[in-house]
Every structure is written in structure tokens, then in C-alpha cells.
Design an enzyme around this catalytic site. Structure first.
Site, PDB file in Angstrom:
ATOM      1  N   ASN A 173       0.846  -1.202   0.000  1.00 45.86           N
ATOM      2  CA  ASN A 173       0.000   0.000   0.000  1.00 45.86           C
ATOM      3  C   ASN A 173       0.880   1.250   0.000  1.00 45.86           C
ATOM      4  O   ASN A 173       0.946   2.001   0.953  1.00 45.86           O
ATOM      5  CB  ASN A 173      -0.947   0.000   1.206  1.00 45.86           C
ATOM      6  CG  ASN A 173      -0.218  -0.076   2.543  1.00 45.86           C
ATOM      7  OD1 ASN A 173       0.670  -0.900   2.728  1.00 45.86           O
ATOM      8  ND2 ASN A 173      -0.590   0.775   3.497  1.00 45.86           N
ATOM      9  N   ASP A 216       1.940  -7.127   1.607  1.00 44.57           N
ATOM     10  CA  ASP A 216       2.680  -6.319   2.586  1.00 44.57           C
ATOM     11  C   ASP A 216       1.947  -4.995   2.754  1.00 44.57           C
ATOM     12  O   ASP A 216       2.347  -3.977   2.199  1.00 44.57           O
ATOM     13  CB  ASP A 216       4.121  -6.102   2.128  1.00 44.57           C
ATOM     14  CG  ASP A 216       4.944  -5.316   3.139  1.00 44.57           C
ATOM     15  OD1 ASP A 216       4.552  -5.287   4.330  1.00 44.57           O
ATOM     16  OD2 ASP A 216       5.966  -4.732   2.749  1.00 44.57           O
ATOM     17  N   PHE A 217       0.863  -5.027   3.511  1.00 44.08           N
ATOM     18  CA  PHE A 217       0.099  -3.827   3.827  1.00 44.08           C
ATOM     19  C   PHE A 217       0.511  -3.379   5.222  1.00 44.08           C
ATOM     20  O   PHE A 217       0.326  -4.124   6.195  1.00 44.08           O
ATOM     21  CB  PHE A 217      -1.404  -4.086   3.792  1.00 44.08           C
ATOM     22  CG  PHE A 217      -1.970  -4.378   2.425  1.00 44.08           C
ATOM     23  CD1 PHE A 217      -1.168  -4.357   1.281  1.00 44.08           C
ATOM     24  CD2 PHE A 217      -3.317  -4.660   2.264  1.00 44.08           C
ATOM     25  CE1 PHE A 217      -1.694  -4.629   0.024  1.00 44.08           C
ATOM     26  CE2 PHE A 217      -3.857  -4.923   1.016  1.00 44.08           C
ATOM     27  CZ  PHE A 217      -3.044  -4.910  -0.108  1.00 44.08           C
ATOM     28  N   GLU A 218       1.079  -2.194   5.327  1.00 43.81           N
ATOM     29  CA  GLU A 218       1.585  -1.717   6.613  1.00 43.81           C
ATOM     30  C   GLU A 218       0.840  -0.459   7.050  1.00 43.81           C
ATOM     31  O   GLU A 218       0.342   0.296   6.220  1.00 43.81           O
ATOM     32  CB  GLU A 218       3.089  -1.458   6.506  1.00 43.81           C
ATOM     33  CG  GLU A 218       3.864  -2.727   6.104  1.00 43.81           C
ATOM     34  CD  GLU A 218       5.365  -2.593   6.208  1.00 43.81           C
ATOM     35  OE1 GLU A 218       5.837  -1.717   6.981  1.00 43.81           O
ATOM     36  OE2 GLU A 218       6.079  -3.356   5.520  1.00 43.81           O
ATOM     37  N   PHE A 219       0.762  -0.285   8.364  1.00 40.61           N
ATOM     38  CA  PHE A 219       0.066   0.845   8.989  1.00 40.61           C
ATOM     39  C   PHE A 219      -1.428   0.868   8.614  1.00 40.61           C
ATOM     40  O   PHE A 219      -2.024   1.928   8.450  1.00 40.61           O
ATOM     41  CB  PHE A 219       0.744   2.166   8.637  1.00 40.61           C
ATOM     42  CG  PHE A 219       2.221   2.152   8.894  1.00 40.61           C
ATOM     43  CD1 PHE A 219       2.703   2.132  10.197  1.00 40.61           C
ATOM     44  CD2 PHE A 219       3.128   2.114   7.853  1.00 40.61           C
ATOM     45  CE1 PHE A 219       4.072   2.096  10.445  1.00 40.61           C
ATOM     46  CE2 PHE A 219       4.501   2.073   8.088  1.00 40.61           C
ATOM     47  CZ  PHE A 219       4.959   2.069   9.394  1.00 40.61           C
TER      48      PHE A 219
END
Length: 424
Positions: A173, A216-219
Site C-alpha cells: 500500500n 505487505d500492507f503496513e500501517f
């Protein structure tokens, strides 16, 4: 022993004679720039020497005989390797050393961002034998939920398939090179946008020859926690037999409101995905105080918690192929490959310390009237992570990332680990 720690006054010639290994081979496997490139505390990987003990945790129903058979060794040898342990009274969870020639078997996943595709292809050719999967970090998605390609990847995917390394489409993202919480929240929270993302991902996977997807979706905003699970279930249903790999931030407890880890329901993610990779890296983070990248005590705490939520055969931990060079006291951070970090110590003739709690190397140097503190990883810290994988029966490891030189690690994996080329 596979590791030699350089002492003051030692020469590469003397170390070469001691182990019967040519100094040119020692230089190559450790990335040394010259025959004079030694400093006290430098850990060298020495090939074809006695392997470190494997470590085993006692399970219910274990006997010394049963363990010896499992590792193709003898009870007498196990006794010799554990002189301070009463092996007649085994305790569940107890850790013992196992002398054995049987190799650790595990699955590996290596990330690559193919900014220069030809260079990435050459690296895959070189290290294909050490890789089960390669996750190609070349995709993001729009606010309307449509996945799109950011970097050319077609030849890299074709080469990986040709060499028996399973390529996964890695999507993040990201907007303008940074993780964007609002982008993740907007798409995950809308059923139609989630559908757009699932459909576009499936089309790209099929079109480009990928064997699955690495998320890999972060925050992710914590209120989107359940929506993230819905997305993963929908994506896995669409992928069918193709791999769904999910990366999650490391944690030692569940804090649903935390802006970094709150959106990750480990158990729910494990139920939806084929593989869950916990990012056991960046304990010492950019801009923060000088701290180890991946201290062993913390990694073990993360593993222990994760195993209450995720089956071990689905769980990978992350290994850093980098270190952080921090200028104190403002903690300006320079990211360096582990080889670059090591060779800065050599170039500045700085001794390398090994923190006995973190089981990680660190050194200091001065440049332009500024004090630097460098935490990185070396063969000793990598071996400790492999012992944790072995001891807890995990699926294996991920590595960020392939373009960062880490010759010690790859030499160790090639010689001491049986990398599974098919993991179901």
C-alpha cells in the site's frame, strides 16, 4: 566450529592454515576487500568445519532414544553435548544441544525490488538453490482498488520459474514510495474496492506467471482489522491453489488499537493465508536510538507469542540483510547492507563487539567529527536465528532483500541447510 572470531594480532594467512581453507576462499565467503582486512571481533564463516549443534526443545512423549533416532545420532553423543543437563529427567520445553549431521530443512522467501531487472536476474541465477520463493516487490494499487505494476518484472518472473524458484507478486500500500495508511483503509473498508483489488491481482498473477501473492500492507488503520481479514479470505478464495503469503509486523501481544500492529489478527490471518511471515526486523528502527536490528531475545519473544496464534508449519520469521549506521546524538540513520557495515569497520580499523544479550554485532567509528554507532547482522547472529527456526519447528525465513550483499549468510545456507524447493 563454522565461525572464527578474529583476535588481536591474527592474520588471514594464520587463520587459513589453522582451518586448512585457502585465504582466497575465506575472503570470498566473507566479502573481505583485501588480505589485510581484519579487525578484532570480526566473525568469519569457515566452510567445511564442524557444524554448530542443532538445538531441540523437549516435547511431550520425548525420550532420549527417540530424539537420537530422529536426528540420526546416539544417546551417548547427546549426553556428551549436554554435560550440565540431566537427560534422564527430560522437562517439556527444555532446550538441549544435538550433535548431528542431519541438516535443518526449511523454506525460504527472498524479497526483491527489481529496480534494475537484469541485476536481479543475475542474483537469482547465483542464489536460486537457496530460495524456495521470491517475492517481487513491484506492485501497488490505486484508490479505486486496482493493482498496478511499478517496475518491469516479466523476465525476472520467467527466470525464477525456469530455475525452480516460485515467484510471488508482492503488493504494498504505497504512494510515492511510502506506505500509506489512508490508501489501505479506503480500499479495505469498501466491499467493491476490495473486489476490484482481488480481481486485478488475480488477473496480474495469471498474466505474468506468478505462483501466488505476497501481501505487505503496513500501517493499516486498526478499525479496518476485520476488513483486512475479509480481503484475505476473498483473495485466497480467488487464488485457489496458488499461494497467499502475508507479511505482518512483529508483536509480543495483541493490542487491537495500536496504529502499527493493531490491524493484524494473527490467528485470523493464519486461518486465511498459506504462509504468515512475521517481520522480526527493525527493533532498532530508522531515526530511533542505536539498537540491534533483530535482537535474539526479542525475536524469540515474538515467536513464542506468534505460535499461540499461528501453526509453526505456516510461520516464517524475517532476517535483515542490512544494518543501520546511526549518527549520534540526533540518530540520523544510514541503511547499509551487512557487507557494507562490516567493511566500514574494517576500513576504519574499528573492533567489533558482540552483544551477548542481543546476540548481535555492533561497532563505533568517527567520521567528519561525528560519532557513528553501527548495529548489523553477521554469521553469528544469523546462526542464532536459524537455531530459533529449528528449535520451534518453524516453516522458515524471509530475507529483505536480495540486492543487499550478505555472503556469509548465503554461504551458510548453501552448506548447512536443506532449502526445500517445494513446500506444501
Amino acid at each position: 566450529m563454522a565461525v572464527h572470531v578474529v583476535q588481536s594480532g591474527e592474520t588471514l594467512w594464520a587463520i587459513s592454515r589453522r582451518y586448512g581453507v585457502s585465504f582466497s576462499e575465506i575472503m570470498a565467503l566473507n566479502g573481505l576487500p583485501s588480505t589485510n582486512s581484519l579487525t578484532p571481533g570480526l566473525a568469519l564463516y569457515i566452510p567445511r568445519t564442524q557444524s554448530p549443534y542443532r538445538v531441540y526443545r523437549i516435547q511431550p512423549g520425548d525420550t532420549l532414544w527417540k530424539i537420537a533416532v530422529q536426528y540420526n545420532t546416539t544417546a551417548d553423543r547427546i549426553n556428551e553435548a549436554n554435560p550440565t543437563v540431566d537427560l534422564n529427567s527430560l522437562v517439556i520445553g527444555q532446550k538441549i544441544n544435538i550433535p548431528t549431521t542431519a541438516k535443518l530443512e526449511m523454506a525460504t522467501l527472498v524479497f526483491i525490488a527489481p529496480y534494475v531487472q537484469q541485476a536481479a536476474i543475475e542474483q537469482v541465477y547465483e542464489l536460486a538453490g537457496q530460495m524456495t520463493y521470491i517475492a517481487v516487490a513491484a506492485y501497488s494499487f490505486t484508490e479505486a482498488g486496482y493493482a498496478f505494476v511499478q517496475l518491469d518484472d516479466r523476465e525476472l518472473v520467467a527466470t525464477s520459474n525456469q530455475l525452480g524458484v516460485r515467484p510471488l507478486l508482492m503488493i504494498r500500500n504505497q504512494l510515492n514510495g511510502e506506505f500509506d495508511a489512508e490508501l489501505a483503509g479506503r480500499v479495505l473498508g469498501n466491499p467493491q474496492l476490495r473486489k476490484n483489488l482481488v480481481t486485478s491481482l488475480l488477473n496480474l498473477v495469471r498474466e505474468r506467471g506468478y505462483k501466488g501473492v505476497s501481501i505487505d500492507f503496513e500501517f493499516i488503520p486498526p478499525p479496518r482489522r476485520n476488513d483486512f481479514l475479509l480481503f484475505l479470505r476473498e483473495l485466497k478464495n480467488a487464488l485457489g491453489s496458488l499461494i497467499l503469503h502475508v507479511n505482518v509486523h512483529a508483536k509480543t501481544e495483541d493490542i487491537p488499537t495500536n496504529p502499527i500492529i493493531g490491524a493484524y489478527d494473527y490467528q485470523g490471518i493464519s486461518n486465511a493465508a498459506d504462509i504468515v511471515a512475521v517481520m522480526t526486523i527493525d527493533y532498532g528502527y530508522p531515526g530511533g536510538p542505536p539498537d540491534p536490528i533483530s535482537p535474539a531475545w526479542w525475536v524469540e519473544q515474538v515467536i513464542v507469542y506468534a505460535l499461540t496464534q499461528i501453526r509453526p508449519e505456516k510461520l516464517q520469521i524475517a532476517m535483515a540483510l542490512y544494518g543501520y549506521d546511526k549518527i549520534v546524538p540526533d540518530n540520523t540513520t544510514i541503511a547499509r547492507s551487512v557487507l557494507s557495515a562490516q567493511n566500514i569497520a574494517l576500513a576504519n580499523w574499528r573492533p567489533i563487539q558482540f552483544d551477548e544479550r542481543a546476540l548481535s554485532p555492533v561497532f563505533q567509528y568517527r567520521q567528519n567529527d561525528q560519532e557513528h554507532v553501527v548495529w548489523f547482522e553477521d554469521i553469528r547472529s544469523y546462526i542464532e536465528k536459524y537455531r530459533l527456526i529449528d528449535m520451534y519447528g518453524l516453516m522458515g525465513s524471509t530475507y529483505w532483500q536480495l540486492s543487499l550483499p550478505a555472503p556469509q549468510n548465503w554461504a551458510f545456507v548453501k552448506e548447512r541447510i536443506n532449502v526445500l524447493k517445494s513446500y506444501e
